[in-house]
Design a protein around this motif. Structure first.
Motif, short mmCIF file in Angstrom:
data_model
loop_
_atom_site.label_atom_id
_atom_site.label_comp_id
_atom_site.label_asym_id
_atom_site.label_seq_id
_atom_site.Cartn_x
_atom_site.Cartn_y
_atom_site.Cartn_z
N UNK A 1 0.86 -1.17 -0.02
CA UNK A 1 -0.04 0.12 0.03
C UNK A 1 1.01 1.19 0.00
N UNK A 2 0.81 2.01 -1.10
CA UNK A 2 1.53 3.35 -1.26
C UNK A 2 0.88 4.42 -0.78
N UNK A 3 1.03 5.28 0.19
CA UNK A 3 0.41 6.38 0.48
C UNK A 3 1.19 7.77 0.29
N UNK A 4 0.30 8.52 -0.28
CA UNK A 4 0.62 9.96 -0.31
C UNK A 4 -0.41 11.13 0.53
N UNK B 1 -2.39 3.53 -3.10
CA UNK B 1 -2.32 2.72 -4.34
C UNK B 1 -1.95 1.60 -3.88
N UNK B 2 -2.71 0.42 -4.13
CA UNK B 2 -2.46 -1.01 -3.75
C UNK B 2 -2.14 -1.86 -4.81
N UNK B 3 -0.95 -2.43 -4.70
CA UNK B 3 -0.57 -3.24 -5.37
C UNK B 3 -0.39 -4.70 -4.94
N UNK B 4 -0.64 -5.60 -5.88
CA UNK B 4 -0.85 -7.12 -5.32
C UNK B 4 -0.01 -8.07 -6.28
N UNK B 5 0.41 -9.25 -6.00
CA UNK B 5 0.98 -10.19 -6.81
C UNK B 5 0.67 -11.60 -6.27
#
Length: 215
Positions: free
Chosen positions: A143-146, A152-156
């Motif tokens: 979870x990338x936060x500004x 922005x949530x990235x998953x794999x």
């Protein structure tokens, strides 16, 4: 380049090539760099950013905005390419100049984040996901936060990767300013390490940073 195959042919540009300006520094592998030789087979070092601009302009002039073009295994419409080329040029300018005022201002524009997440999306995660040892049940989520914006949530996992906006919730994997977050999503990071921080722990951070390997 995908647009050129649809009849959007540029005129021969003048001036020095992108490769000329890139020569003092090696650029990270990314879509914008790989697009250049496809415009003129056999002359990869001679195609300039002006020619890329002319291809996009020719597409806007000669093709319907609803024309579908295949790109990274999916179909996008012609207006996508002008915006995408603009983003690529901003990123590659940063590759050459680093964190100057112009780069910070351009990377901080909200459309840069929107285009990266919505228009580019999952192709950004393909290379990074391949570098993860996920195993049959493995999964990575970051979870990338500004502050003041959606996360922005990235998953794999074994099925693929996802990238999306989400309301801020729980702890962030990485917190940064907007420009730094764009750089991180593209497999880069600013020279000043104080512009981002993480409390996720070294292993969790390593796996998310691996996933964000760019393309």
């Amino acid at each position: 380049m995908a647009l050129a195959t649809h009849g959007a042919q540029p005129t021969q540009p003048s001036g020095r090539s992108f490769a000329f300006w890139a020569k003092p520094r090696s650029l990270p592998c990314s879509a914008g760099v790989r697009l250049i030789p496809q415009l003129k087979p056999g002359a990869s070092s001679e195609v300039s950013s002006e020619q890329l601009t002319e291809v996009a302009a020719a597409a806007a002039r000669d093709l319907s905005p609803d024309t579908e073009v295949m790109w990274t295994g999916r179909s996008v419409k012609v207006p996508f390419f002008a915006e995408h080329m603009r983003e690529e040029l901003i990123l590659h300018r940063w590759d050459l100049t680093g964190d100057d005022r112009t780069a910070a201002r351009s990377l901080n524009e909200p459309w840069m984040t929107e285009h990266t997440v919505v228009s580019v999306g999952r192709p950004l995660l393909i290379r990074g996901r391949a570098g993860l040892d996920l195993g049959p049940e493995g999964r990575v989520e970051g979870r990338l936060r500004t502050p003041g914006t959606d996360d922005i949530v990235v998953t794999a996992d074994t099925e693929g990767g996802t990238i999306r906006f989400a309301a801020p919730e729980g702890p962030a994997t990485i917190e940064s300013d907007a420009a730094t977050r764009v750089l991180l999503l593209w497999g880069r990071r600013p020279a000043d390490p104080t512009r981002w921080h993480s409390t996720a722990g070294p292993e969790a951070l390593r796996r998310v940073r691996t996933l964000l390997g760019g393309y």
